[in-house]
Design a protein around this motif. Sequence first.
Motif, mmCIF file in Angstrom:
data_model
loop_
_atom_site.group_PDB
_atom_site.id
_atom_site.type_symbol
_atom_site.label_atom_id
_atom_site.label_comp_id
_atom_site.label_asym_id
_atom_site.label_seq_id
_atom_site.Cartn_x
_atom_site.Cartn_y
_atom_site.Cartn_z
ATOM 1 N N VAL A 179 28.337 23.192 46.226
ATOM 2 C CA VAL A 179 28.157 24.259 45.244
ATOM 3 C C VAL A 179 28.619 25.597 45.827
ATOM 4 O O VAL A 179 29.216 26.430 45.129
ATOM 5 N N ALA A 180 28.367 25.841 47.112
ATOM 6 C CA ALA A 180 28.835 27.070 47.751
ATOM 7 C C ALA A 180 30.360 27.131 47.752
ATOM 8 O O ALA A 180 30.951 28.200 47.514
ATOM 9 N N GLU A 181 31.019 25.998 48.000
ATOM 10 C CA GLU A 181 32.488 25.956 47.937
ATOM 11 C C GLU A 181 32.981 26.229 46.524
ATOM 12 O O GLU A 181 33.998 26.911 46.338
ATOM 13 N N HIS A 182 32.253 25.711 45.531
ATOM 14 C CA HIS A 182 32.632 25.953 44.138
ATOM 15 C C HIS A 182 32.531 27.441 43.802
ATOM 16 O O HIS A 182 33.448 28.016 43.183
ATOM 17 N N LEU A 183 31.453 28.109 44.222
ATOM 18 C CA LEU A 183 31.293 29.530 43.936
ATOM 19 C C LEU A 183 32.328 30.369 44.673
ATOM 20 O O LEU A 183 32.841 31.358 44.125
ATOM 21 N N ALA A 184 32.648 29.982 45.917
ATOM 22 C CA ALA A 184 33.668 30.712 46.669
ATOM 23 C C ALA A 184 35.032 30.575 46.016
ATOM 24 O O ALA A 184 35.816 31.536 45.970
ATOM 25 N N ALA A 185 35.336 29.389 45.486
ATOM 26 C CA ALA A 185 36.626 29.192 44.813
ATOM 27 C C ALA A 185 36.723 30.024 43.538
ATOM 28 O O ALA A 185 37.782 30.592 43.223
ATOM 29 N N ARG A 186 35.630 30.131 42.791
ATOM 30 C CA ARG A 186 35.634 30.954 41.586
ATOM 31 C C ARG A 186 35.862 32.423 41.951
ATOM 32 O O ARG A 186 36.579 33.143 41.269
ATOM 33 N N GLU A 187 35.216 32.872 43.023
ATOM 34 C CA GLU A 187 35.392 34.255 43.445
ATOM 35 C C GLU A 187 36.827 34.526 43.864
ATOM 36 O O GLU A 187 37.397 35.591 43.566
ATOM 37 N N LEU A 188 37.430 33.556 44.530
ATOM 38 C CA LEU A 188 38.816 33.722 44.968
ATOM 39 C C LEU A 188 39.760 33.784 43.772
ATOM 40 O O LEU A 188 40.690 34.590 43.739
ATOM 41 N N ARG A 189 39.524 32.937 42.765
ATOM 42 C CA ARG A 189 40.386 32.965 41.574
ATOM 43 C C ARG A 189 40.225 34.275 40.815
ATOM 44 O O ARG A 189 41.177 34.786 40.223
ATOM 45 N N ALA A 190 39.019 34.841 40.802
ATOM 46 C CA ALA A 190 38.803 36.094 40.083
ATOM 47 C C ALA A 190 39.517 37.267 40.742
ATOM 48 O O ALA A 190 39.892 38.239 40.072
ATOM 49 N N GLN A 191 39.736 37.208 42.051
ATOM 50 C CA GLN A 191 40.389 38.288 42.768
ATOM 51 C C GLN A 191 41.910 38.232 42.666
ATOM 52 O O GLN A 191 42.592 39.199 42.996
ATOM 53 N N GLN A 192 42.439 37.099 42.240
ATOM 54 C CA GLN A 192 43.888 36.969 42.133
ATOM 55 C C GLN A 192 44.382 37.696 40.875
ATOM 56 O O GLN A 192 43.683 37.741 39.857
ATOM 57 N N PRO A 193 45.614 38.299 40.926
ATOM 58 C CA PRO A 193 46.149 38.991 39.741
ATOM 59 C C PRO A 193 46.433 38.003 38.626
ATOM 60 O O PRO A 193 46.720 36.827 38.874
ATOM 61 N N PRO A 194 46.339 38.455 37.376
ATOM 62 C CA PRO A 194 46.592 37.542 36.259
ATOM 63 C C PRO A 194 48.058 37.112 36.242
ATOM 64 O O PRO A 194 48.941 37.829 36.715
ATOM 65 N N PRO A 195 48.365 35.961 35.702
ATOM 66 C CA PRO A 195 49.755 35.492 35.641
ATOM 67 C C PRO A 195 50.575 36.385 34.705
ATOM 68 O O PRO A 195 50.041 37.016 33.786
#
Length: 415
Positions: free
Chosen positions: A379-395
């Motif tokens: 679950v911690a890996e899942h939350l970290a991945a969501r945070e990483l995707r949110a920081q990336q610029p939109p396509p």
Amino acid sequence: MGARTGEIERDITAIRLPKWGRVIPAEGVVPWLVVGPDEEPVEPIRRYLRDFTARNRPGSVRSYAYGLLRWWRWLQAVGVEWDRATTAEARDLVLWLRQADKPRNSPRRASAHTAGKVNPITRKRNLGDGYEPRTVRHNNAVVRSFYEFWLEIGEGPLVNPVPLDRKGRRPHAHHNPLEPFRAEGRIRYNLKVPRSRPREIPDECWKELFGSLRSNRDRAILALDLSCAARASEVLGLRGVDLDWGDQLVRVRRKGSDAEQWLPASPEAFIWLRLYLADLGLLEPNDPIWWTLRRRDHGDGLRHQPMNYDALRAVLRRVNALLGTNYTMHDLRHTAALRMSRDESLSLRDVQTILGHAHLSTTADIYLIEDEARVIRRVAEHLAARELRAQQPPPPVAVGYHATDLDVLFGGLPR
């Protein structure tokens, strides 16, 4: 007094149980008796315990005697004869147990600030000063069994004061013939017991625990228990003839059924066992394995006597005080069972056999669980991945569309 039923409403918090009677060991077929202030056995309890001993293992008599002593003290406090007790007395005793503190021979000292709190290392809750739900349930079972005996022989009250809630169903009306019969109905005033997960001692914590032991005897008994997953009472009951040095097996007598069963133990456990027995000296084949030094009342100093459960608890109490933990012998059994359940070379049936469970469902319900640490990590890996995707610029916007139009259409949400 109630307006409609005439029932007395007691001030539960004001009741104090008298120090009436005590439980004593006895010679004969009944190993434990409840005696009154005159040191004479309480006859209704004595007759029940005689019948109970014939139907059960003698080791259970002591706990039932203490349960009936508590019930007798309660009846003394509320002024009701044992054969005139009603459901009101059973209900009020449960209410009293839920708010009362257990009597102690001496006040708490070092454990006063940890009672009822969660240990930060083991994450296990320490026992508090009050009665636990399991104690209340056991007390209800003891009292109900006592009155069932007197109802069966026709010499007691007409109604059992500890009733069952059957909800209008006939017992075993839809019983599956392929499954064993189980008790129908729930004791009305039983408290719900939170389902606790088995606690495993991590490898690093086990090394610290084992390194804090002071004798080869303590190292042998803990290493043996961790490898064979036996209960503490089963390990304490070992004799010299119960050791198979060639195949590295130990023979235990199962709690409840008293059946004999050989269990495999680790080579490390037998090494410590050999060192301990070398320190102990000559041991007869039918002698108990575990011995401790105790000062007796004869004034002849320290002498060896068989180790009991209180002496084994003292071993862990010393280690827990040193490490700031609250480990128990049952934690070793949980640790061994969880290790076996994760081994792909062992089936659940293998684990059930080693643990001595009568039903496979018991083993599965307790030990076939998802590892909590692994769930937390995923679950911690899942939350970290969501945070990483949110920081990336939109396509980038596809050809033919304007970014401002999409912002108006979707409210400026990230794409």
